[in-house]
Each structure stands twice: as C-alpha cells, then as structure tokens.
Write an enzyme that holds these catalytic residues in place. Structure first.
Site, short mmCIF file in Angstrom:
data_model
loop_
_atom_site.label_atom_id
_atom_site.label_comp_id
_atom_site.label_asym_id
_atom_site.label_seq_id
_atom_site.Cartn_x
_atom_site.Cartn_y
_atom_site.Cartn_z
N ASP A 319 1.51 -8.79 -14.99
CA ASP A 319 1.15 -8.53 -13.59
C ASP A 319 0.92 -9.86 -12.87
O ASP A 319 0.80 -10.92 -13.50
CB ASP A 319 -0.07 -7.60 -13.51
CG ASP A 319 -0.13 -6.84 -12.19
OD1 ASP A 319 0.53 -7.27 -11.22
OD2 ASP A 319 -0.85 -5.83 -12.11
N GLU A 519 -5.71 -2.00 -4.21
CA GLU A 519 -6.29 -2.63 -5.41
C GLU A 519 -7.80 -2.74 -5.33
O GLU A 519 -8.48 -1.86 -4.80
CB GLU A 519 -5.59 -3.97 -5.68
CG GLU A 519 -4.08 -3.79 -5.91
CD GLU A 519 -3.38 -5.00 -6.44
OE1 GLU A 519 -3.91 -5.69 -7.32
OE2 GLU A 519 -2.25 -5.27 -5.97
#
Ligand code: BGC
Ligand code: BGC
Length: 836
Positions: A319, A519
């Site tokens: 990521d 997020e």
C-alpha cells in the site's frame, strides 16, 4: 518573561500516530489454513516466454518492475532512466496535477507512459507499464464517470449479481481512460464501524463478503477460463487489504488486529478464498499489523499462507508508502517487505531512492535474487494475462477513448438500480412512504442538492471534499430526483436547505448526514452522529411541531447513533453514499403518477445499527448481540410497524467521553468538531485540502507530516484580522477545568507572529474569554514541534459548562504555523496562564 508564559517544550515524538505498542507477536501457521489449488494463471507456453524474457532482463529492469510510482511525481521521460513496472494515480493525483482533468488528458497520459515503456532502445526490454487507479465506486477519479453507491450500499442490496454488473460497468469506464488496473474490491470484513473505511466494505459478516468476492473480481476481470477473461472492457482487479483491515483495535485505521488466527481465517479471510479462486490477479497488503507485526513485512501470512497455502500466483502489491511503517525501513528502503513476499512496492513519491536502494540490496545479497526473479515473474504473469503485451498503445485499444462510455445512460440506469436496492427503510410510521405524487413536498437539509455529499470520499479527490454539483455533469442530486418524480405526478417540490418555505408543505424530506471523508480521516471515537451544528435535527423537530410529516434521508458511510433524529422523523431511510444517481432515492420515496408505488424497499442492513453511541463489539450469533436494528433488518413500505420512542441518551462511557475531547487529530477536526477559518468577510468551514477565509486573510492548507494530510498549515496574511477555530456542540468542561486540565495544541511555528495573537474560547453569543499567546508563540523554537498548552482555568471569564469553541487563534498580523492535534490533556506541565 513570566515563567508560566514559557512555551511547553513537551516535544512530541515524530511517530505520533504509530506509538510503539508492546505486542506479543504471533506467527501464522499455514497448516491451519484451507489449502487451495494453485491459480495457474498462464499456460506452459506463456510461462516459457516469461522465463525467456526474465533471462534477457538486466538487474535494473528487474528491480524496476517491482516499483510503482505515482503520476504526481514521475514523468514518462523518467521511465528511460528508471524502468519502473507500474504507475498509479492516487486519490489526489490527476494528469498535469489536475484533479479534474478531462478523460482525454488521462488517456494521453496513459499513452505517454506506455510508449516509453515499450519503445525500442538499446539494452531495453520492452515491457508495457501497468497503470493502476482507485476505481472503488465507479471510475471515481474522472469527472463524468458514473459514481456507483459505495460498497456499504451494495452490501445492503444482498445481491451478488448486482455487484458483478456494477464491477463490470466500472471496468468498462476504467478502460476508457487507458488504465489497466483498479485497486478494488475492498474485501474487509468490518467489525468496528468507528473505522473510517467502513463504507469501503460490504458489511460486517464474513458470509456476505464471501458471497460477493468472486462476483466483484469477475465483474472487473471477466470470468476465468472463458474468452471473457481480461477481454476488452475488463481490467486487473485487486483484492484488498490483506489481511485484517476491518478488525483493527477500536476501528483505528492502520492499527493492530488482535484476532486469533482462527478468526483471521473464519472472518477476515472470507473474501480472499473465493477471490483467489476467481483469478484475482493482484492482492494489496494492508497497512495494519497482526499481533504487532506489520502486514507489509509479514512473511508467514504473505508468503507461507497467501502464496503457498492459498495458491496465489499473482502480484502482491504494497500500500501507499506502507513500507515506511515497517520497523527498520523507510519509504525509500525496505528489503524486509520484498523478503516477506511483496512483489511490488507502491512508492508514490519515493520510487527513485527505493529503486537505487533496492538495487544495492539485491547486489549485496540482502534481497536474494531468487526472490527478485519470483517477483518479476509474477509481475510479468499479470501483464501477460492482462493482455498489455498484445494490446496497442492505450488510445488505439478498442475499449479506450470511448468517452461516451463514461457516465453512459446504460451505466447510470444500473447505478440507479443499485441505489434503489441499497436503501434501507428503518422507520415508516403510518406508512408515510411512498409519498403521494400530487403532494407539495419540501426538500431540505444540506444533503438535499449536494452530489458531493451523496458520493462521499474517493470521489474526484481522495477525501471527496471540494466538489460541487458542477463536477458531476451527468449527476442527479436527491432533490433533483425528487423534483422530477413529484412533478411527473402533478405535485410540487420546493428546495430549501434551511427548511424555510413559502407555502406550507404536505410533507418534508430532510436530507442530511456525514460529510465526505476517506481512510483514517473518517475514524471516530464513538458512533454518535453529531455534526457541528444540529440544524437538521432542530428543523425536523420544528416541522413535526407544525404537523408536517418528516421523511429523513440519512447519507452516511456507516450506521451511526441517530436516536434523536429517528425520533424526530416519521420515516427514516438509510441511503448510505448513493453516488451520482439521486433518482434512485426518489424511485422509492415517491409514488408513480398513477398512485402506485414505483418500487418497494428491498435493502436490508449488512451492518448492525447501534443501540448506543458505543459499539459493544458483538455480531450476529454472539451472546449479548443487542443492536437497535440487527443485520438483515429493513422494512418494506407495505409493513405496518410503528417505531417506539427511542432513548436519547447516547450511552457513551466515561472513557469515550474523554476521547471525545480530542478536538483535532491526524489533520482533521475530530468527532463532531469542525475547523473554521474566518475574517471580517465571513467564515468558512474547512473541508477541502486548501481553503481560505472569505476575505482571504487566512489560508489553511493540508500538508503531510507523518502521513498524508495529517497536518494543517495556517497562514495569516496580515491584511486584517483573521482567525481559525474549532467549534462543536456545547460541552461541559467545568470539572476538568477545576481539576487543572489544559487544552493542548501540537504546533510548529513556521513564521513568527508580527502582531499580538489571542487564544479565545467561546460559550455562545457574547460568552467567552481570551488570553494573549503572543509571547508563548514568539518563544517557540521555529520549525520544531512543541505542545502549546493553555490551562482551562485561565478562561475564568467564560462559562465552561457550555464551551463551544475550545480554541480560536486570532491575529491581525502575519503568522504561519502548522498543527496536527488539539486535545484536552491532564498533563499541565509547561502550561501557560498569563496573569495567574
Ligand atoms: C489506500 C489504498 C489505495 C492506495 C492508492 C492507500 O492509502 O489504503 O486502498 O488503493 O492508497 O491510492
Ligand atoms: C493519495 C491517496 C492515498 C493517500 C494515502 C493521498 O495523498 O492521493 O491515493 O491513498 O494519500 O494516505
């Protein structure tokens, strides 16, 4: 200078977000996991081609294939020196640094990178670059694309075939801009909805994720072992984030998952097994840890389990700079990640150094060449399967450049169907819904005519902030959908955000809910839906008092504690984040001109609706599972159910109450608090990456310290008085003040004040107190992080039982500072209290 005026030098460590957690690490046991057949993605003939290609590649070319750069920091020309295997467009990145770049610019950019990657040059192995993007609810970075409901809504539809069709349509719109790869679907099994990414998940139960995973993968990639697989209009999919992203402590993003290995298998792996079987070509590693070990470096889970036991033959991708969180690594260097089994690191801005460092680490043997060869083989495998080797330059592909496919009517009809199937009816007293078509309908609330709010995060920009209706050329707001439906039946709809009306309506629809976030910026301490102002609640109550029936349409990324709003409404619809097709909401709210219902509500909760503002951690089947509405709940409009008055006490524990007094953290106003910037021309609530007060005296800019956008830099221009402040629902901090608590701000001075600076607190109209913090700021060492602490008791003139603004910094001079956090603290060391 008064000693107490001195700045608190309680310098906070740089790694404020990932404070070291002593954890007992645990190593996975592959034998406990189900054994899957190998994916066998390519034929022996293609495997042989890959072997030949590998043998002709230089070490530089091999290492290059294992690195992915973001388009904001790499140019096509860079690929000549750094032969990287992949590029991505992150949530905030668009061609030419333009978030709103048109589709043509995306395609031209894809062409430019592709051309350099395959050009004939001496010593260069032509290997097409793979271009990835976060198409997580439609091709959401590109203006004009169909924005489908976020996964939370698709979960409520309980319809795997719908998921397949939505994924298929999304892939078609991704292919249009010449991209090859999407970082979707998210297969998180979301166990704590305080998690800011809850809406990216389909639900909280493994069975649902299990039943959706293959459909999502097959929709994007096409069906394995059929001619459909990765044919035109399909793109490479990513099962993410492996593993345990939905099970971190207290729903904190990127935190530690403390599930047992059996729970990991039974719960969090639920989607991965079917996704791998369906031929998922890539898996993205999660930021989170499992029992203290970052997944990014978890060899047992990445190599021994995922690759060996679960037979995954595709690419394991890291990521966004996740390698920086691995102990001993930086974003520029992380042999541990490759050695653990990551095949490609996402190094958005760090690719250059990562390339040099990785090359050196292979040369020194720190990363074995066998590991590199295996990783490159996997990257080439995915590239062969994806078809890029055979395919032309993007703009000449049959599925690219078809710009009419972005937001095509067919896809919008599909999205509208998805919206209809995702809405969950929670309350419908007196069978208020569906409404009579001839009605005079008031449509109110800040979500009524607000496609940005309907769409949520990961829409044009990363956070989904800063968008207006004009950014969605084909989009329909909830109001617009209602207006059309009502007018078709001979009725009338009046849009009025604040609810004032000209003629008394027969019924009011109030559309409200969470503002966009993505997020960790969406992480919450409690489940209380508590916006900074309670306008919509007050409006609903006042409409009820006027005997106007109220339909609440709640836009949110997750269920939240809304008992007060449920009480204040006659009908209540959980609409999630429906995207651009607001007409789908109207389909359920308003009857057809002939008086019959157009459709009935079929959406059923895929997440438990909380009884209090604190999750109790229980799920269906657990002893003590006691939500307000369980998973599977959802009314049909034909059912006659009267919802009893609900208790209005959020039931938040003392500990959580304490947490609520975090006013600002990780770059964003926390919980129900908001950040504002103001000057004499007016005030602005800060929701965008860059924003100014109305008269441009104060500029607030999101910047990166330890993480993306985890700080705000504030600049006062000196052209007049300006301020920033934190504001929320009044809280009582009087006892804390007596106990010596301080308000603490983690701040860095970038340019010292040229005039006096005041710190005010307010407690309503003409209620407040002020202290002077100029000297404290001037004494702060420039460029260093410090804690500026002010004793609450200093604000003696204010009524601390109803504090609304715990901090307002005001100056007429010039000043630049950066801050990451504002909270209530019991540690008063170094606190200031001028005059005391
Ligand atoms: C997110 C991923 C995403 C990636 C690229 C990360 O921060 O966790 O889900 O795919 O960024 O934008
Ligand atoms: C990027 C996103 C990424 C995020 C990670 C943002 O700046 O645009 O794609 O997911 O950072 O924190």
């Amino acid at each position: 200078m008064n000693a107490s005026l001195r700045f608190a030098l309680a310098a906070a460590g740089a790694a404020l977000v990932f404070a070291a957690i002593p954890a007992i690490s645990q190593v996975a046991t592959p034998e406990k996991w189900p054994e899957l057949p190998r994916q066998n993605l390519v034929s022996p003939a293609v495997a042989a081609r890959i072997t030949t290609m590998l043998s002709s590649m230089s070490l530089e070319e091999k290492v290059g294939q294992l690195i992915q750069a973001d388009i904001s920091t790499i140019t096509p020309d860079d690929l000549r020196r750094y032969p990287l295997g992949s590029i991505l467009a992150g949530g905030n990145s668009g061609p030419g640094d333009d978030d709103r770049a048109p589709a043509l610019a995306w395609l031209a950019m894809a062409d430019a990178f592709h051309r350099v990657s395959v050009e004939a040059r001496p010593g260069h192995t032509p290997i097409p670059v793979l271009f990835g993007i976060d198409a997580v609810h439609g091709n959401n970075n590109v203006p004009g694309a169909t924005i489908f409901p976020h996964n939370v809504g698709l979960g409520a539809a309980h319809d795997a075939d719908l998921v397949r069709r939505v994924a298929d349509a999304t892939a078609e719109e991704v292919a249009v801009i010449g991209a090859d790869w999407t970082f979707a679907p998210t297969l998180a099994v979301v166990r704590d909805i305080r998690w800011g990414r809850s809406y990216e998940g389909f639900g909280e139960e493994p069975s649902l994720i299990r039943s959706y995973a293959a459909a999502a993968i097959e929709g994007l990639q096409g069906r394995k072992n059929t001619p459909d697989f990765l044919s035109d209009g399909h793109v490479v999919a990513t099962a993410k984030h492996f593993i345990g992203d939905g099970g971190t402590r207290n729903g904190r993003d990127q935190d530690d998952n403390l599930a047992s290995e059996q729970e990991l298998i039974d719960i969090h792996a639920a989607g991965y097994l079917p996704a791998i079987r369906a031929g998922a070509l890539t898996v993205m590693v999660s930021y989170n840890s499992w029992h203290g070990v970052k997944m990014t470096a978890n060899k047992a889970l990445l190599t021994d389990v995922l690759k060996d036991r679960l037979g995954f033959d595709g690419v394991v991708v890291g990521d966004w700079n996740a390698q920086a969180q691995v102990p001993g690594c930086t974003r520029y260097s992380c042999p541990a990640a490759y050695n653990a089994g990551i095949d490609m690191l996402m190094a958005p801005d760090s690719w250059k150094q990562l390339f040099d460092n990785t090359l050196a680490q292979v040369r020194s043997g720190e990363i074995p060449i066998e590991r590199i060869d295996d990783a490159v083989r996997r990257v080439l495998t995915v590239k062969f399967v994806s078809g890029v080797f055979e395919r032309a330059v993007p703009s000449e592909r049959s599925d690219a450049g078809r710009f009419d496919r972005l937001g095509t009517p067919v896809h919008r009809v599909l999205a509208r169907e998805a919206v209809r199937k995702s809405l969950v009816l929670l309350k419908n007293d007196d069978n208020l819904l569906p409404l009579q078509p001839k009605a005079n309908v008031l449509v109110a609330g800040d979500g009524a005519d607000n496609i940005a709010k309907q769409s949520g995060g990961w829409t044009i920009s990363w956070q989904g902030t800063g968008n207006s209706n004009a950014d969605f050329p084909h989009g329909t707001s909830v109001y617009e959908g209602i207006r059309r439906a009502v007018e078709a039946g001979g009725g009338h709809a009046e849009l009025s955000v604040d609810g004032t009306y000209k003629t008394k309506p027969d019924v009011a629809i109030v559309v409200f809910g969470e503002d966009p976030y993505a997020e960790y910026q969406g992480d919450r301490e409690t489940l209380e839906y508590a916006p900074s102002d309670e306008r919509e609640l007050a409006l609903m109550r006042s409409l009820q008092e006027q005997d106007i029936p109220v339909v609440a349409v709640f836009l949110s990324g997750r269920p939240l504690w809304v008992n007060r709003q449920l009480n204040a409404a006659d009908a209540f619809v959980a609409a999630w984040l429906p995207g651009t097709e607001g007409g789908g909401v109207a389909d359920l709210l308003v009857r057809a001109p002939d008086g019959n219902a157009r459709y009935d509500f079929t959406g059923r909760l895929s997440f438990s609706w909380p009884r209090t503002a604190m999750p109790n951690g229980k799920h269906r089947g657990d002893v003590g599972y006691d939500p307000l509405f369980p998973v599977g709940y959802g009314l049909s409009s034909k059912q006659t159910v009267e919802l009893a008055q609900l208790p209005e006490d959020p039931g938040v524990s003392q500990v959580a109450q304490l947490d609520r007094w975090s006013f600002f953290r990780r770059g964003r106003a926390a919980g129900s608090w908001s950040l504002f910037a103001g000057d004499k021309d007016g005030e602005e609530r800060v929701t965008a990456t860059r924003q100014s007060s109305a008269g441009k005296i104060v500029d607030v800019h999101a910047i990166d310290i330890a993480q993306q956008e985890d700080a705000k830099q504030v600049t006062w221009s000196g052209g007049g008085e300006g301020s920033i402040w934190i504001e929320g629902r009044a809280i009582d901090l009087s006892s804390q003040a007596q106990n010596g608590a301080v308000v603490a701000m983690r701040v860095k001075l970038d340019a010292p004040p040229t005039d006096r600076v005041k710190w005010d607190v307010t407690c309503g109209k003409s209620c407040g107190a002020s202290i002077d913090v100029t000297d404290a700021l001037r004494a702060a060492p420039p460029g260093e992080w410090t804690m500026l602490k002010v004793k609450l008791a200093c604000f003696a003139g204010a009524d601390l039982t109803k504090l609304e603004r715990p901090m307002q910094l005001i100056t007429s001079g010039k000043l630049t500072l950066t801050f990451t956090e504002l909270k209530l603290d019991n540690d008063a060391s170094g606190a200031i209290c001028p005059g005391s």
